[in-house]
Structure formats: C-alpha cells, structure tokens
Motif scaffolding. Structure first.
Motif, PDB file in Angstrom:
ATOM      1  N   ALA A  30       7.270  -3.945  -4.741  1.00 22.43           N
ATOM      2  CA  ALA A  30       7.544  -5.237  -5.380  1.00 22.43           C
ATOM      3  C   ALA A  30       7.889  -6.306  -4.344  1.00 22.43           C
ATOM      4  CB  ALA A  30       8.678  -5.093  -6.381  1.00 22.43           C
ATOM      5  N   ILE A  31       8.740  -5.970  -3.399  1.00 19.60           N
ATOM      6  CA  ILE A  31       9.099  -6.949  -2.373  1.00 19.60           C
ATOM      7  C   ILE A  31       7.897  -7.233  -1.472  1.00 19.60           C
ATOM      8  CG2 ILE A  31      10.600  -7.409  -0.395  1.00 19.60           C
ATOM      9  CD1 ILE A  31      12.763  -5.787  -1.828  1.00 19.60           C
ATOM     10  N   GLY A  32       7.109  -6.219  -1.169  1.00 16.37           N
ATOM     11  CA  GLY A  32       5.889  -6.424  -0.379  1.00 16.37           C
ATOM     12  C   GLY A  32       4.902  -7.331  -1.084  1.00 16.37           C
ATOM     13  N   ALA A  33       4.758  -7.161  -2.401  1.00 13.39           N
ATOM     14  CA  ALA A  33       3.866  -8.037  -3.169  1.00 13.39           C
ATOM     15  C   ALA A  33       4.386  -9.472  -3.172  1.00 13.39           C
ATOM     16  CB  ALA A  33       3.724  -7.513  -4.584  1.00 13.39           C
ATOM     17  N   ALA A  34       5.695  -9.631  -3.257  1.00 14.75           N
ATOM     18  CA  ALA A  34       6.274 -10.982  -3.211  1.00 14.75           C
ATOM     19  C   ALA A  34       6.039 -11.625  -1.845  1.00 14.75           C
ATOM     20  CB  ALA A  34       7.762 -10.908  -3.521  1.00 14.75           C
ATOM     21  N   ILE A  35       6.155 -10.840  -0.782  1.00 11.24           N
ATOM     22  CA  ILE A  35       5.902 -11.354   0.561  1.00 11.24           C
ATOM     23  C   ILE A  35       4.441 -11.790   0.690  1.00 11.24           C
ATOM     24  CG2 ILE A  35       5.659 -10.661   2.982  1.00 11.24           C
ATOM     25  CD1 ILE A  35       8.150  -8.922   2.558  1.00 11.24           C
ATOM     26  N   CYS A  36       3.521 -10.948   0.229  1.00 16.65           N
ATOM     27  CA  CYS A  36       2.093 -11.285   0.299  1.00 16.65           C
ATOM     28  C   CYS A  36       1.803 -12.550  -0.500  1.00 16.65           C
ATOM     29  CB  CYS A  36       1.235 -10.139  -0.223  1.00 16.65           C
ATOM     30  SG  CYS A  36       1.163  -8.729   0.863  1.00 16.65           S
ATOM     31  N   GLY A  37       2.371 -12.639  -1.696  1.00 19.07           N
ATOM     32  CA  GLY A  37       2.153 -13.825  -2.523  1.00 19.07           C
ATOM     33  C   GLY A  37       2.690 -15.079  -1.871  1.00 19.07           C
ATOM     34  N   LYS A  38       3.871 -14.982  -1.287  1.00 16.52           N
ATOM     35  CA  LYS A  38       4.470 -16.140  -0.613  1.00 16.52           C
ATOM     36  C   LYS A  38       3.626 -16.579   0.580  1.00 16.52           C
ATOM     37  CE  LYS A  38       8.185 -17.309   2.404  1.00 16.52           C
ATOM     38  NZ  LYS A  38       8.903 -16.673   3.454  1.00 16.52           N
TER      39      LYS A  38
ATOM     40  N   GLY B 225       3.270   5.786  -2.791  1.00 12.97           N
ATOM     41  CA  GLY B 225       4.495   6.510  -3.119  1.00 12.97           C
ATOM     42  C   GLY B 225       4.684   6.663  -4.617  1.00 12.97           C
ATOM     43  N   ILE B 226       4.326   5.637  -5.375  1.00 11.37           N
ATOM     44  CA  ILE B 226       4.416   5.703  -6.835  1.00 11.37           C
ATOM     45  C   ILE B 226       3.436   6.749  -7.370  1.00 11.37           C
ATOM     46  CG2 ILE B 226       4.013   4.398  -8.961  1.00 11.37           C
ATOM     47  CD1 ILE B 226       5.010   1.915  -7.330  1.00 11.37           C
ATOM     48  N   VAL B 227       2.241   6.786  -6.814  1.00 10.17           N
ATOM     49  CA  VAL B 227       1.251   7.786  -7.229  1.00 10.17           C
ATOM     50  C   VAL B 227       1.757   9.194  -6.918  1.00 10.17           C
ATOM     51  CG1 VAL B 227      -1.068   8.676  -6.735  1.00 10.17           C
ATOM     52  CG2 VAL B 227      -0.718   6.230  -7.062  1.00 10.17           C
ATOM     53  N   MET B 228       2.363   9.375  -5.758  1.00 10.88           N
ATOM     54  CA  MET B 228       2.895  10.692  -5.394  1.00 10.88           C
ATOM     55  C   MET B 228       4.052  11.091  -6.318  1.00 10.88           C
ATOM     56  SD  MET B 228       0.908  11.689  -3.087  1.00 10.88           S
ATOM     57  CE  MET B 228       1.699  13.163  -2.527  1.00 10.88           C
ATOM     58  N   GLU B 229       4.848  10.117  -6.735  1.00 15.29           N
ATOM     59  CA  GLU B 229       5.935  10.405  -7.670  1.00 15.29           C
ATOM     60  C   GLU B 229       5.376  10.878  -8.995  1.00 15.29           C
ATOM     61  OE1 GLU B 229       8.304   9.607 -11.117  1.00 15.29           O
ATOM     62  OE2 GLU B 229       6.760   8.197 -10.494  1.00 15.29           O
ATOM     63  N   ASN B 230       4.307  10.255  -9.454  1.00 12.97           N
ATOM     64  CA  ASN B 230       3.667  10.693 -10.697  1.00 12.97           C
ATOM     65  C   ASN B 230       3.071  12.094 -10.557  1.00 12.97           C
ATOM     66  OD1 ASN B 230       4.247   8.497 -12.340  1.00 12.97           O
ATOM     67  ND2 ASN B 230       2.509   7.336 -11.568  1.00 12.97           N
ATOM     68  N   ALA B 231       2.551  12.406  -9.368  1.00 14.98           N
ATOM     69  CA  ALA B 231       2.022  13.755  -9.138  1.00 14.98           C
ATOM     70  C   ALA B 231       3.144  14.786  -9.200  1.00 14.98           C
ATOM     71  CB  ALA B 231       1.309  13.823  -7.787  1.00 14.98           C
TER      72      ALA B 231
ATOM     73  N   VAL C 253      12.143   4.990  -7.162  1.00 12.25           N
ATOM     74  CA  VAL C 253      12.920   3.749  -7.040  1.00 12.25           C
ATOM     75  C   VAL C 253      12.612   3.040  -5.729  1.00 12.25           C
ATOM     76  CG1 VAL C 253      15.266   2.844  -6.805  1.00 12.25           C
ATOM     77  CG2 VAL C 253      14.751   4.521  -8.572  1.00 12.25           C
ATOM     78  N   VAL C 254      12.648   3.785  -4.639  1.00  9.50           N
ATOM     79  CA  VAL C 254      12.415   3.176  -3.317  1.00  9.50           C
ATOM     80  C   VAL C 254      10.971   2.675  -3.205  1.00  9.50           C
ATOM     81  CG1 VAL C 254      12.432   3.630  -0.837  1.00  9.50           C
ATOM     82  CG2 VAL C 254      14.228   4.545  -2.261  1.00  9.50           C
ATOM     83  N   SER C 255      10.026   3.401  -3.761  1.00 11.05           N
ATOM     84  CA  SER C 255       8.625   2.972  -3.716  1.00 11.05           C
ATOM     85  C   SER C 255       8.413   1.705  -4.536  1.00 11.05           C
ATOM     86  CB  SER C 255       7.710   4.080  -4.229  1.00 11.05           C
ATOM     87  OG  SER C 255       7.746   5.188  -3.374  1.00 11.05           O
ATOM     88  N   TRP C 256       8.996   1.647  -5.720  1.00  5.11           N
ATOM     89  CA  TRP C 256       8.864   0.438  -6.547  1.00  5.11           C
ATOM     90  C   TRP C 256       9.502  -0.771  -5.866  1.00  5.11           C
ATOM     91  CZ3 TRP C 256       5.731  -0.889 -10.215  1.00  5.11           C
ATOM     92  CH2 TRP C 256       5.155   0.083 -11.039  1.00  5.11           C
ATOM     93  N   VAL C 257      10.671  -0.584  -5.271  1.00  2.00           N
ATOM     94  CA  VAL C 257      11.336  -1.695  -4.584  1.00  2.00           C
ATOM     95  C   VAL C 257      10.486  -2.184  -3.418  1.00  2.00           C
ATOM     96  CG1 VAL C 257      13.341  -2.282  -3.153  1.00  2.00           C
ATOM     97  CG2 VAL C 257      13.660  -1.083  -5.314  1.00  2.00           C
ATOM     98  N   GLY C 258      10.001  -1.268  -2.594  1.00  2.00           N
ATOM     99  CA  GLY C 258       9.164  -1.648  -1.453  1.00  2.00           C
ATOM    100  C   GLY C 258       7.880  -2.326  -1.871  1.00  2.00           C
TER     101      GLY C 258
ATOM    102  N   ILE D  50       0.835  -1.213   0.000  1.00  2.00           N
ATOM    103  CA  ILE D  50       0.000   0.000   0.000  1.00  2.00           C
ATOM    104  C   ILE D  50       0.865   1.257   0.000  1.00  2.00           C
ATOM    105  CG2 ILE D  50      -1.640   1.345   1.367  1.00  2.00           C
ATOM    106  CD1 ILE D  50      -2.897  -1.351   2.197  1.00  2.00           C
ATOM    107  N   THR D  51       1.833   1.337   0.908  1.00  2.00           N
ATOM    108  CA  THR D  51       2.662   2.544   0.968  1.00  2.00           C
ATOM    109  C   THR D  51       3.542   2.677  -0.274  1.00  2.00           C
ATOM    110  OG1 THR D  51       4.330   1.393   2.294  1.00  2.00           O
ATOM    111  CG2 THR D  51       2.676   2.693   3.473  1.00  2.00           C
TER     112      THR D  51
END
Length: 92
Positions: free
Chosen positions: A77-85, A48-54, A70-75, A43-44
C-alpha cells in the motif's frame, strides 16, 4: 522437540520475508526518492500477499502467516502510494 515442518509454513515465512523487503524498500525511498523503490515495494508486497494466500490454502494458521499478510499489505500500500505520488509529479 518438534522439528517437523507444518504444511504451509514455508509460504508463510516467504510472505513475511517479502513483506519485510517491501517495507525496507519504502524506507530506502525516504533517502533516495526514486520510483524504482516504490515499484519494488509494490511487487514484493503483492507477491508476499500471494504467498500468504498459499499458506492459508495449505491449512497453515500460525502467526507467521498473519504477520506476513499485514507486513505485505502495508509495504504494498505504501509502495503504491509512492508510485502514485511520483508519477503524478512527473506528469504534472
């Protein structure tokens, strides 16, 4: 000294802060292994990605915007991998 705020600098800073929160929640996952930490990271990270686009749409092209993206995409992506796992483990 220039104390004037540039257009889009606020969303760029927010993007960076939200990306850092996403990465920190991934770090917390290493010690707790709870699903909510992955959800918080996703979520965060995406907010963060939306705020970067703004910030980009406001015409801000500084390094804060790029670092926030960069930091938002990394967080996120890794968060999505954690949720999926964790969801895969709970289902099977």
């Amino acid at each position: 000294m220039d104390n004037q705020s540039h257009p889009g600098e606020g969303p760029a800073i927010a993007s960076l802060i939200l990306g850092i929160i996403a990465c920190l929640s991934v770090f917390v996952y290493l010690f707790s292994a709870q699903l909510y930490t992955g959800v918080i990271a996703v979520i965060t990270g995406f907010v963060g990605i939306v705020m970067e686009n703004a910030a980009k749409n406001s015409g801000y092209s500084g390094g804060l915007r790029i670092a926030g993206a960069v930091v938002s995409w990394v967080g996120a992506a890794i968060g999505a991998a954690i949720c999926g796992k964790l969801l895969f483990i709970m289902l099977f």
